[in-house]
Scaffold this motif. Structure first.
Motif, PDB file in Angstrom:
ATOM      1  N   UNK A 352     -47.473  91.097 -70.968  1.00  0.00           N
ATOM      2  CA  UNK A 352     -47.241  92.545 -70.973  1.00  0.00           C
ATOM      3  C   UNK A 352     -45.761  92.909 -71.004  1.00  0.00           C
ATOM      4  N   UNK A 353     -44.951  92.223 -70.189  1.00  0.00           N
ATOM      5  CA  UNK A 353     -43.538  92.587 -70.071  1.00  0.00           C
ATOM      6  C   UNK A 353     -42.624  91.754 -70.975  1.00  0.00           C
ATOM      7  N   UNK A 354     -43.170  90.688 -71.555  1.00  0.00           N
ATOM      8  CA  UNK A 354     -42.391  89.827 -72.458  1.00  0.00           C
ATOM      9  C   UNK A 354     -41.125  89.298 -71.776  1.00  0.00           C
ATOM     10  N   UNK A 355     -41.280  88.809 -70.550  1.00  0.00           N
ATOM     11  CA  UNK A 355     -40.172  88.225 -69.794  1.00  0.00           C
ATOM     12  C   UNK A 355     -40.518  86.782 -69.440  1.00  0.00           C
ATOM     13  N   UNK A 356     -39.530  86.049 -68.966  1.00  0.00           N
ATOM     14  CA  UNK A 356     -39.755  84.667 -68.540  1.00  0.00           C
ATOM     15  C   UNK A 356     -40.002  84.640 -67.034  1.00  0.00           C
ATOM     16  N   UNK A 361     -46.038  77.721 -58.411  1.00  0.00           N
ATOM     17  CA  UNK A 361     -47.386  77.996 -57.901  1.00  0.00           C
ATOM     18  C   UNK A 361     -47.643  77.118 -56.680  1.00  0.00           C
ATOM     19  N   UNK A 362     -48.767  77.301 -56.048  1.00  0.00           N
ATOM     20  CA  UNK A 362     -49.022  76.664 -54.758  1.00  0.00           C
ATOM     21  C   UNK A 362     -48.935  75.150 -54.749  1.00  0.00           C
ATOM     22  N   UNK A 363     -49.440  74.494 -55.810  1.00  0.00           N
ATOM     23  CA  UNK A 363     -49.493  73.029 -55.837  1.00  0.00           C
ATOM     24  C   UNK A 363     -48.308  72.408 -56.569  1.00  0.00           C
ATOM     25  N   UNK A 364     -47.304  73.199 -56.932  1.00  0.00           N
ATOM     26  CA  UNK A 364     -46.213  72.689 -57.768  1.00  0.00           C
ATOM     27  C   UNK A 364     -45.465  71.542 -57.087  1.00  0.00           C
ATOM     28  N   UNK A 365     -45.092  71.726 -55.853  1.00  0.00           N
ATOM     29  CA  UNK A 365     -44.321  70.692 -55.144  1.00  0.00           C
ATOM     30  C   UNK A 365     -45.174  69.453 -54.913  1.00  0.00           C
ATOM     31  N   UNK A 366     -46.438  69.649 -54.536  1.00  0.00           N
ATOM     32  CA  UNK A 366     -47.316  68.515 -54.265  1.00  0.00           C
ATOM     33  C   UNK A 366     -47.578  67.705 -55.525  1.00  0.00           C
ATOM     34  N   UNK A 367     -47.659  68.377 -56.678  1.00  0.00           N
ATOM     35  CA  UNK A 367     -47.923  67.674 -57.926  1.00  0.00           C
ATOM     36  C   UNK A 367     -46.775  66.768 -58.345  1.00  0.00           C
ATOM     37  N   UNK A 368     -45.581  67.012 -57.813  1.00  0.00           N
ATOM     38  CA  UNK A 368     -44.434  66.194 -58.177  1.00  0.00           C
ATOM     39  C   UNK A 368     -44.390  64.869 -57.403  1.00  0.00           C
ATOM     40  N   UNK A 460     -42.567  73.187 -67.638  1.00  0.00           N
ATOM     41  CA  UNK A 460     -41.618  72.988 -68.735  1.00  0.00           C
ATOM     42  C   UNK A 460     -40.339  73.785 -68.507  1.00  0.00           C
ATOM     43  N   UNK A 461     -40.468  75.015 -68.054  1.00  0.00           N
ATOM     44  CA  UNK A 461     -39.292  75.841 -67.822  1.00  0.00           C
ATOM     45  C   UNK A 461     -38.411  75.296 -66.703  1.00  0.00           C
ATOM     46  N   UNK A 462     -39.057  74.827 -65.639  1.00  0.00           N
ATOM     47  CA  UNK A 462     -38.282  74.325 -64.501  1.00  0.00           C
ATOM     48  C   UNK A 462     -37.737  72.927 -64.737  1.00  0.00           C
ATOM     49  N   UNK A 463     -38.110  72.301 -65.828  1.00  0.00           N
ATOM     50  CA  UNK A 463     -37.532  71.009 -66.188  1.00  0.00           C
ATOM     51  C   UNK A 463     -36.311  71.168 -67.093  1.00  0.00           C
ATOM     52  N   UNK A 464     -36.124  72.375 -67.639  1.00  0.00           N
ATOM     53  CA  UNK A 464     -34.945  72.640 -68.455  1.00  0.00           C
ATOM     54  C   UNK A 464     -33.744  72.915 -67.554  1.00  0.00           C
ATOM     55  N   UNK A 470     -31.100  78.472 -62.773  1.00  0.00           N
ATOM     56  CA  UNK A 470     -31.334  79.857 -62.342  1.00  0.00           C
ATOM     57  C   UNK A 470     -32.318  79.884 -61.180  1.00  0.00           C
ATOM     58  N   UNK A 471     -33.397  79.069 -61.270  1.00  0.00           N
ATOM     59  CA  UNK A 471     -34.389  79.057 -60.186  1.00  0.00           C
ATOM     60  C   UNK A 471     -33.780  78.537 -58.881  1.00  0.00           C
ATOM     61  N   UNK A 472     -32.867  77.580 -58.973  1.00  0.00           N
ATOM     62  CA  UNK A 472     -32.259  77.026 -57.755  1.00  0.00           C
ATOM     63  C   UNK A 472     -31.407  78.053 -57.010  1.00  0.00           C
ATOM     64  N   UNK A 473     -30.999  79.115 -57.694  1.00  0.00           N
ATOM     65  CA  UNK A 473     -30.209  80.157 -57.035  1.00  0.00           C
ATOM     66  C   UNK A 473     -31.050  81.046 -56.126  1.00  0.00           C
ATOM     67  N   UNK A 474     -32.384  80.947 -56.239  1.00  0.00           N
ATOM     68  CA  UNK A 474     -33.252  81.884 -55.530  1.00  0.00           C
ATOM     69  C   UNK A 474     -32.999  81.895 -54.033  1.00  0.00           C
ATOM     70  N   UNK A 475     -32.947  80.711 -53.440  1.00  0.00           N
ATOM     71  CA  UNK A 475     -32.796  80.639 -51.983  1.00  0.00           C
ATOM     72  C   UNK A 475     -31.445  81.173 -51.510  1.00  0.00           C
ATOM     73  N   UNK A 476     -30.408  80.962 -52.318  1.00  0.00           N
ATOM     74  CA  UNK A 476     -29.081  81.411 -51.890  1.00  0.00           C
ATOM     75  C   UNK A 476     -28.788  82.829 -52.355  1.00  0.00           C
ATOM     76  N   UNK A 477     -29.755  83.463 -52.994  1.00  0.00           N
ATOM     77  CA  UNK A 477     -29.533  84.829 -53.463  1.00  0.00           C
ATOM     78  C   UNK A 477     -30.323  85.845 -52.657  1.00  0.00           C
ATOM     79  N   UNK A 478     -31.621  85.643 -52.531  1.00  0.00           N
ATOM     80  CA  UNK A 478     -32.444  86.657 -51.867  1.00  0.00           C
ATOM     81  C   UNK A 478     -32.553  86.427 -50.360  1.00  0.00           C
ATOM     82  N   UNK A 479     -32.583  85.185 -49.924  1.00  0.00           N
ATOM     83  CA  UNK A 479     -32.737  84.916 -48.485  1.00  0.00           C
ATOM     84  C   UNK A 479     -31.565  85.439 -47.646  1.00  0.00           C
ATOM     85  N   UNK A 480     -30.298  85.319 -48.104  1.00  0.00           N
ATOM     86  CA  UNK A 480     -29.190  85.866 -47.305  1.00  0.00           C
ATOM     87  C   UNK A 480     -29.292  87.369 -47.059  1.00  0.00           C
TER      88      UNK A 480
END
Length: 522
Positions: A352-356, A361-368, A460-464, A470-480
């Motif tokens: 709908x929004x054509x964004x990335x 998701x819930x099992x992402x870390x466990x699947x690794x 695939x996106x998080x492997x690029x 960009x995803x790694x910035x999440x914790x140091x951006x919104x949590x503070x």
């Protein structure tokens, strides 16, 4: 020798602005509020009564007080008398705490706060502090100004309401059985409405009035006694029916307040009971609170919204709608944690929004993990033949496609599944490890192809390198932002009640966090 000190001599200059430091936070508050367009203040104009304080001045002093961790109206009034920056912003005016409290909860103030966020973001963009590449979304729970023990639970109300329905139906049948009133409700109806209960009360009142007239007209003591005995049941029934009507009205009001929620507080009906992180007793205590959703970039809060549901999954789509409608155009990347990872959210952002969507998701870390990847009983590790459309289990038995299944959740979102079933599971030596189905039932696998494609997209996106950084910035951006709000600003509990008032206070607090950080960086 001492420096000159004389309390009886007038000291110049009188302009308080000279006494403030060059980078004082009062200047940033002043410039921010002054950047709000004049049209936003027109709803505050009044043609009658005493001239009001200018809303620019009121907004400035409240924002400045919030930056100093002062949230009480009385304490803000005290600051106006002894704080140089507050005196300068107020230009000598001293509004009372009642005026301050009335102003900050007005519905019109919500638009001023929205304009503050819009103008502040424009300033950040102009000074190239943020690059508008992504927004980082997360939520936190803040305690409401409500009693911890005046809770109402939806399951309890449903239970009591069902019991009331059964009692009302039984009483109605008793009235019909004793021929006190004619049948006015169809037998197929399972529940008596308020209108039908009122009609029953009117019919019973007519019967009681007839008995009263007969008793007054009779002169025979035995006959009067017999009539009073016959009148006893209708009077008792009327009393019970009136109680049922009152309870039914109360339960209907409760259901209206609940909406889609499972609980609410009597002292603040808009607040929902949630599990807070500050559970000092470690006993899972619930407190009335609000779920605050914030969108940040560069550790600045750019947009916010309040929700009454405790989970984050259902808040993402309405929050993004509010950002687009009231704050700014969404950037290319939308980043959030696994609490927001769902098929509906991915579908909304991607289609709908054509964004990335950089949302795990819930099992992402466990699947690794190696243990998960080497587990032969995980269906994700089973061999799949795309041409034949069959899965092969660890015992080399094939699971063939049987049928499609469609499931719709309570929000109305539908998911499609493909059902695969093993041809023969009898006598399988791995059955106990593979499935918990009863003996005689074969192993089944439900596959949501759309969900699997979305998960593959996220992996695939998080492997690029670019998107993963960009995803790694999440914790140091919104949590503070949350840490600064609660630990430094000491904003842990709302001081007003009602969602509209709470939204105003939350906006003031988050803008105070922005101003303090902006001033410190200068």
């Amino acid at each position: 020798m001492f420096k000159d000190y004389n309390m009886n001599q007038l000291i110049l200059p009188l302009d308080l602005e000279v006494r403030l430091q060059k980078n004082d936070i009062a200047f940033h508050v002043h410039h921010l509020v002054e950047s709000i367009p004049h049209e936003a203040f027109e709803p505050f104009l009044r043609n009658e009564g005493c001239p009001a304080y200018h809303p620019r001045m009121m907004l400035k002093i409240i924002l400045c007080a919030y930056t100093q961790s002062v949230f009480s109206g009385r304490k803000i009034e005290a600051l106006l008398k002894d704080s140089i920056r507050m005196m300068w912003l107020a230009q000598g005016y001293e509004p009372s705490y009642r005026t301050i409290n009335r102003f900050r909860v007005q519905p019109e103030v919500k638009e001023l706060i929205r304009q503050c966020f819009v103008q502040f973001r424009c300033q950040l963009v102009q000074e190239k502090i943020i690059d508008q590449e992504a927004i980082f979304i997360d939520g936190t729970k803040i305690e409401a100004n409500a009693n911890k023990f005046t809770f109402v639970w939806k399951k309890s109300i449903e239970k009591y309401h069902q019991g009331l329905i059964e009692k009302s139906n039984h009483l109605y049948k008793e009235l019909l059985k004793n021929e006190i009133m004619p049948q006015i409700v169809q037998e197929s109806e399972e529940e008596l409405t308020l209108e039908e209960l009122t009609q029953i009360v009117e019919k019973v009142d007519e019967v009681i009035s007839e008995y009263d007239q007969k008793i007054e007209a009779s002169t025979n003591g035995a006959e009067r006694k017999a009539l009073r005995s016959e009148r006893k049941f209708p009077k008792q029934a009327r009393k019970q029916l009136m109680d049922h009507i009152q309870r039914k009205q109360r339960y209907q009001k409760d259901f209206e307040i609940f909406g889609t929620r499972n609980s609410y507080s009597k002292t603040d009906p808009d607040a929902t009971f949630m599990r807070m992180k500050d559970d000092y007793m470690k006993n899972g205590q619930l407190k009335a609170g609000y779920n605050v959703q914030v969108a940040t970039e560069g550790q600045y809060a750019l947009a916010y919204s309040l929700f009454s549901n405790p989970t984050d999954t259902r808040t993402l789509i309405p929050f993004l709608d509010q950002i687009e409608q009231h704050y700014f155009e969404l950037p290319k990347h939308i980043v959030a944690d696994a609490g927001y990872g769902s098929e509906q959210n991915y579908d909304d952002i991607l289609s709908n929004r054509k964004r990335e969507a950089l949302i795990t998701y819930g099992m992402y870390v466990k699947e690794q993990k190696k243990k998960y990847k080497q587990n032969p009983f995980n269906t994700a590790n089973w061999q799949y033949d795309k041409e034949k459309d069959v899965y092969t289990c660890p015992n080399q038995q094939q699971l063939v496609f049987k049928n499609y299944s469609v499931r719709t959740d309570k929000e109305g979102f539908t998911r499609e599944f493909k059902i695969y079933e093993c041809e023969n599971c009898s006598g399988c030596p791995l059955r106990s490890s593979c499935t918990k189905a009863k003996e005689g039932n074969h192993r089944k696998v439900m596959v949501n192809e759309k969900w699997e494609q979305q998960k593959e997209y996220v992996r695939a996106k998080l492997s690029e390198e670019e998107t993963s950084s960009i995803y790694r910035k999440r914790k140091i951006d919104v949590e503070p932002v949350f840490g600064f709000l609660k630990a430094n600003l000491h904003f842990n509990r709302f001081s007003v009640r009602g969602k509209s008032k709470v939204e105003n206070e939350m906006g003031l607090a988050l803008m105070a966090v922005n101003l303090r950080k902006f001033t410190a960086n200068r």
